[in-house]
Design an enzyme around this catalytic site. Structure first.
Site, PDB file in Angstrom:
ATOM      1  N   HIS A 166      -3.561  -5.961  -7.237  1.00 51.62           N
ATOM      2  CA  HIS A 166      -4.704  -5.060  -7.089  1.00 51.62           C
ATOM      3  C   HIS A 166      -5.963  -5.792  -6.638  1.00 51.62           C
ATOM      4  O   HIS A 166      -6.821  -5.198  -5.994  1.00 51.62           O
ATOM      5  CB  HIS A 166      -4.913  -4.252  -8.369  1.00 51.62           C
ATOM      6  CG  HIS A 166      -3.860  -3.201  -8.506  1.00 51.62           C
ATOM      7  ND1 HIS A 166      -2.780  -3.345  -9.338  1.00 51.62           N
ATOM      8  CD2 HIS A 166      -3.682  -2.041  -7.833  1.00 51.62           C
ATOM      9  CE1 HIS A 166      -1.994  -2.293  -9.192  1.00 51.62           C
ATOM     10  NE2 HIS A 166      -2.512  -1.488  -8.292  1.00 51.62           N
ATOM     11  N   ARG A 198      -6.871   5.894  -5.026  1.00 52.75           N
ATOM     12  CA  ARG A 198      -6.512   5.349  -6.345  1.00 52.75           C
ATOM     13  C   ARG A 198      -7.626   5.699  -7.330  1.00 52.75           C
ATOM     14  O   ARG A 198      -8.548   4.913  -7.554  1.00 52.75           O
ATOM     15  CB  ARG A 198      -6.347   3.833  -6.262  1.00 52.75           C
ATOM     16  CG  ARG A 198      -5.115   3.358  -5.504  1.00 52.75           C
ATOM     17  CD  ARG A 198      -5.015   1.840  -5.550  1.00 52.75           C
ATOM     18  NE  ARG A 198      -3.715   1.360  -5.175  1.00 52.75           N
ATOM     19  CZ  ARG A 198      -3.385   0.944  -3.948  1.00 52.75           C
ATOM     20  NH1 ARG A 198      -4.273   0.982  -2.975  1.00 52.75           N
ATOM     21  NH2 ARG A 198      -2.158   0.499  -3.703  1.00 52.75           N
ATOM     22  N   ARG A 228      -4.492  10.522  -6.110  1.00 49.96           N
ATOM     23  CA  ARG A 228      -3.469  10.152  -7.084  1.00 49.96           C
ATOM     24  C   ARG A 228      -4.098  10.184  -8.468  1.00 49.96           C
ATOM     25  O   ARG A 228      -5.179   9.613  -8.676  1.00 49.96           O
ATOM     26  CB  ARG A 228      -2.950   8.742  -6.790  1.00 49.96           C
ATOM     27  CG  ARG A 228      -1.990   8.314  -7.891  1.00 49.96           C
ATOM     28  CD  ARG A 228      -1.382   6.996  -7.651  1.00 49.96           C
ATOM     29  NE  ARG A 228      -2.311   5.905  -7.892  1.00 49.96           N
ATOM     30  CZ  ARG A 228      -2.008   4.654  -7.660  1.00 49.96           C
ATOM     31  NH1 ARG A 228      -0.833   4.342  -7.140  1.00 49.96           N
ATOM     32  NH2 ARG A 228      -2.874   3.690  -7.904  1.00 49.96           N
ATOM     33  N   GLU A 258       8.305   5.207  -6.661  1.00 53.04           N
ATOM     34  CA  GLU A 258       8.031   3.772  -6.813  1.00 53.04           C
ATOM     35  C   GLU A 258       8.846   3.137  -7.931  1.00 53.04           C
ATOM     36  O   GLU A 258       8.603   1.999  -8.316  1.00 53.04           O
ATOM     37  CB  GLU A 258       6.531   3.507  -6.978  1.00 53.04           C
ATOM     38  CG  GLU A 258       5.802   4.416  -7.920  1.00 53.04           C
ATOM     39  CD  GLU A 258       4.284   4.172  -7.941  1.00 53.04           C
ATOM     40  OE1 GLU A 258       3.799   3.256  -7.272  1.00 53.04           O
ATOM     41  OE2 GLU A 258       3.594   4.906  -8.665  1.00 53.04           O
ATOM     42  N   ASP A 298       5.276  -1.119  -5.980  1.00 50.54           N
ATOM     43  CA  ASP A 298       6.027  -1.032  -7.233  1.00 50.54           C
ATOM     44  C   ASP A 298       7.519  -0.888  -6.985  1.00 50.54           C
ATOM     45  O   ASP A 298       8.325  -1.449  -7.736  1.00 50.54           O
ATOM     46  CB  ASP A 298       5.512   0.143  -8.077  1.00 50.54           C
ATOM     47  CG  ASP A 298       4.255  -0.246  -8.833  1.00 50.54           C
ATOM     48  OD1 ASP A 298       4.222  -1.362  -9.369  1.00 50.54           O
ATOM     49  OD2 ASP A 298       3.312   0.555  -8.859  1.00 50.54           O
ATOM     50  N   ARG A 332       4.742  -8.265  -9.097  1.00 52.25           N
ATOM     51  CA  ARG A 332       3.995  -8.268  -7.838  1.00 52.25           C
ATOM     52  C   ARG A 332       2.777  -9.182  -7.850  1.00 52.25           C
ATOM     53  O   ARG A 332       2.220  -9.502  -6.792  1.00 52.25           O
ATOM     54  CB  ARG A 332       3.582  -6.838  -7.470  1.00 52.25           C
ATOM     55  CG  ARG A 332       2.731  -6.173  -8.502  1.00 52.25           C
ATOM     56  CD  ARG A 332       2.657  -4.680  -8.287  1.00 52.25           C
ATOM     57  NE  ARG A 332       1.514  -4.297  -7.483  1.00 52.25           N
ATOM     58  CZ  ARG A 332       1.138  -3.044  -7.282  1.00 52.25           C
ATOM     59  NH1 ARG A 332       1.847  -2.054  -7.775  1.00 52.25           N
ATOM     60  NH2 ARG A 332       0.093  -2.771  -6.565  1.00 52.25           N
ATOM     61  N   CYS A 348       2.645   4.822   0.895  1.00 54.10           N
ATOM     62  CA  CYS A 348       1.270   4.357   0.691  1.00 54.10           C
ATOM     63  C   CYS A 348       1.236   2.957   0.083  1.00 54.10           C
ATOM     64  O   CYS A 348       0.170   2.455  -0.261  1.00 54.10           O
ATOM     65  CB  CYS A 348       0.491   5.342  -0.165  1.00 54.10           C
ATOM     66  SG  CYS A 348       1.234   5.591  -1.784  1.00 54.10           S
TER      67      CYS A 348
HETATM   68  C1  PEP Z   1       2.508   1.187  -4.845  1.00 52.67           C
HETATM   69  O1  PEP Z   1       3.004   0.853  -5.918  1.00 52.67           O
HETATM   70  O2  PEP Z   1       3.026   0.916  -3.751  1.00 52.67           O
HETATM   71  C2  PEP Z   1       1.242   1.928  -4.818  1.00 52.67           C
HETATM   72  C3  PEP Z   1       0.771   2.419  -3.712  1.00 52.67           C
HETATM   73  O3  PEP Z   1       0.548   2.046  -5.999  1.00 52.67           O
HETATM   74  P1  PEP Z   1      -0.294   0.840  -6.648  1.00 52.67           P
HETATM   75  O4  PEP Z   1      -0.354  -0.272  -5.645  1.00 52.67           O
HETATM   76  O5  PEP Z   1      -1.657   1.349  -6.964  1.00 52.67           O
HETATM   77  O6  PEP Z   1       0.496   0.512  -7.853  1.00 52.67           O
HETATM   78 MG    MG Z   2       2.235   1.776  -7.684  1.00 54.12          MG
END
Ligand code: PEP
Ligand code: MG
Length: 579
Positions: free
Chosen positions: A192, A299, A335, A435, A459, A469, A506
């Site tokens: 993130h 987000r 979301r 995801e 995810d 990740r 996404c």
């Molecule tokens: C993902 O998991 O690909 C996603 C878009 O959500 P985030 O990155 O906010 O977990």
């Molecule tokens: Mg995600």
């Protein structure tokens, strides 16, 4: 001079002085008792610490007014008011006289007591003040202990931040006008922090492992967010190379501007949609400059993560309206909150204590467990839905039950809006994020309850390949061309099409132009990504035929290893899209 290589996560090339950022912990304190005759001098020491903390804060506040957003400047204004509060000062004095303990102890005990009380309050506004008490008491303690610590929000010169790890909330509150680049030991492309660096257009290289050991304060750095390299104390030749790379980068940006208005259409006339991901309402307007055809992922949890902000219904409604209005008729997919994992809500510290936060209480699980909080968000989205073209999307759906429960709460939220006579778009579309492997495996079932899918590959790859990740040690395993990932993508897209709904993506993969042709061939309808990536992806879409992309996907689906598939895709790109 030395060069470190990491993961390029936010493009752009910058040079500047290093600022080593060490996470600010609550300082360690020593407890000791005072003799009666030491009380007055200790009170004076305490008062001086408060006065010095106040003087610092005033300087920071003035700078924040000049260089930061109003919301951020207001945080410091609130801290000044708290330090001026006579009740607070009387409490400190009273406790010191009563317990005959040193000033550090008194400040720490009073602050902890206040924070505990605040955290237990049912009122979110009150709970949030706990973060502020933490902050001001740390300031007084740092003065008492003569610890010099500059937070990222207080930066007063241009720097490149070098950190072991940064929390999303730290990136959110740093003085972004002063942070020219980010360099980190940890993190990967889909962490993130990386996502926020892209959102703020700050060149960043993460996953360097040893940057904080190899870089010292005030070293000169060149951060190449395109190649993923950080040069420490470059010589003249390197500086020249850096300037050349920077010129080339800017030239490419100009070329991209030229295709901004053109459609994302393949050479044989197949049209796909390219949208942007955003984290903050302020970003909404700027995504249009990159040619975004809507927002595929807002987000919303970042509204909740900013310290000093209560995500009340009204405040959420204002934020959603701001985004929707900025986009005009273009669609906005909001979301619902994805709290948990690495996104810890100051009000719900309990999530920070989980052993496996990524497998724990996050996203839709968190929302379903707190239905009132969830419905507050749903009502805010519903109310904003009359101002444009809005869709709702639920994160981390792992099975139909969660989707059904979320939809049932949406029905309740609609009824509540109706009862309050607040208009909303009754036909608002609802999508499931795919995801989790179980969601991809049951995409045919989930399609029955969804108006669209959006694949969260960050995810999905993390969970299907069991690769954290944000962990740079295992990042090499997070391979999107792994046969398991390709099969999950194919299953999801096919299930969507069979039901007659659109399949969007996404996750960060949607903005990775090296796999655009493969994703087109798999049948993806919509790509949502960091706005900066849109021109890169559009260039590929406009340069290939869907027919050839489908052949590429067919071949890749037969592949037995990610290496084989990655080689296949790379060779295909060289043949079909000479640079
Ligand atoms: C993902 O998991 O690909 C996603 C878009 O959500 P985030 O990155 O906010 O977990
Ligand atoms: Mg995600």
């Amino acid at each position: 001079m030395k060069t470190l290589t990491g993961v390029p996560v936010s493009s752009g090339i910058v040079s500047g002085k290093a600022f080593l950022y060490v996470e600010s912990e609550f300082p360690e304190i020593t407890r000791y008792s005072l003799h009666k005759n030491q009380v007055d001098p200790e009170l004076k020491r305490l008062d001086k610490a408060i006065a010095d903390a106040m003087a610092d804060l005033k300087v920071i506040h003035e700078r924040a007014v000049r260089e930061m957003s109003k919301d951020q400047a207001d945080i410091f204004a609130a801290h000044i008011m708290m330090l001026e509060d006579q009740d607070f000062i009387d409490q400190l004095h009273g406790r010191l006289k009563e317990t005959l303990q040193n000033a550090e102890c008194v400040v720490s005990d009073i602050a902890r007591g206040m924070m505990q009380k605040m955290m237990a309050s049912p009122d979110p506004l009150f709970r949030e003040r706990a973060v502020d008490i933490n902050d001001i008491s740390k300031r007084i303690l740092n003065q008492l202990l003569e610890i010099k610590q500059v937070s990222l929000a207080e930066l007063d010169r241009d720097v490149i931040v070098v950190a072991h790890d940064l929390l999303p909330s730290e990136v959110l509150t740093m003085n972004k006008s002063r942070v020219k680049g980010i360099v980190m030991d940890g993190g990967g492309r889909t962490s993130h922090t990386a996502i926020l660096a892209r959102a703020f257009d700050i060149p960043a290289v993460l996953g360097l492992s040893t940057a904080t050991r190899e870089i010292s304060n005030d070293d000169i750095l060149v951060v190449d967010g395109v190649a993923g390299q950080v040069t420490v104390n470059p010589d003249k030749r390197d500086l020249n190379a850096y300037k050349k790379a920077d010129t080339q980068y800017r030239k490419k940006q100009d070329e991209f501007n030229a295709i901004r208005e053109l459609p994302a259409e393949t050479t044989d006339g197949c049209r796909v949609t390219l949208k942007a991901n955003i984290e903050l309402p302020e970003e909404a307007e700027q995504v249009l400059h990159y040619g975004a055809e809507g927002i595929g992922l807002y987000r919303s949890e970042f509204l909740f993560l900013t310290p000093g902000q209560a995500a009340e219904e009204e405040m959420q409604y204002q934020a959603y309206s701001q985004v929707i209005k900025a986009l005009g008729d273009l669609p906005v997919t909001i979301r619902t909150v994805d709290i948990g994992g690495d996104k810890i809500l100051p009000d719900f510290q309990v999530t920070a204590n989980e052993k496996n936060p990524l497998l724990g209480w996050r996203a839709i699980r968190f929302s379903l467990a707190l239905p009132e909080l969830f419905k507050t968000q749903l009502r805010a989205i519903l109310r904003a839905s009359v101002e444009g073209n809005v869709r709702i999307m639920f994160p981390l759906i792992s099975g139909i039950e969660e989707l059904e429960q979320a939809r049932a709460l949406l029905v309740e939220a609609k009824a509540e809006c109706r009862a309050r006579k607040q208009p909303f778009a009754d036909n608002i579309e609802v999508g499931a994020m795919i995801e989790v492997p179980s969601a991809a495996m049951t995409a045919d079932i989930l399609a029955e309850g969804s108006d669209f899918f959006s694949i969260g590959t960050n995810d999905l790859i993390q969970y299907s390949l069991a690769v954290d990740r944000g962990n740079e040690r295992v990042n090499y395993l997070a391979q999107p061309t792994h046969p398991a990932v390709l099969r999950f993508l194919k299953m999801t897209i096919d299930a969507a099409h069979k039901k007659g709904i659109k399949a969007a993506m996404c996750g960060e993969l949607a903005g990775d132009s090296s796999v655009t042709a493969l994703l087109l061939g798999l049948g993806l309808d919509e790509f949502s990504m960091a706005a900066q990536s849109i021109p890169h992806v559009k260039r590929i879409v406009r340069g290939v035929s869907m027919k050839s992309c489908r052949k590429l996907a067919e071949e890749a689906l037969k592949g037995t290893s990610w290496i084989q598939n990655a080689t296949l895709v790379k060779a295909w790109m060289v043949k079909n899209l000479p640079a």
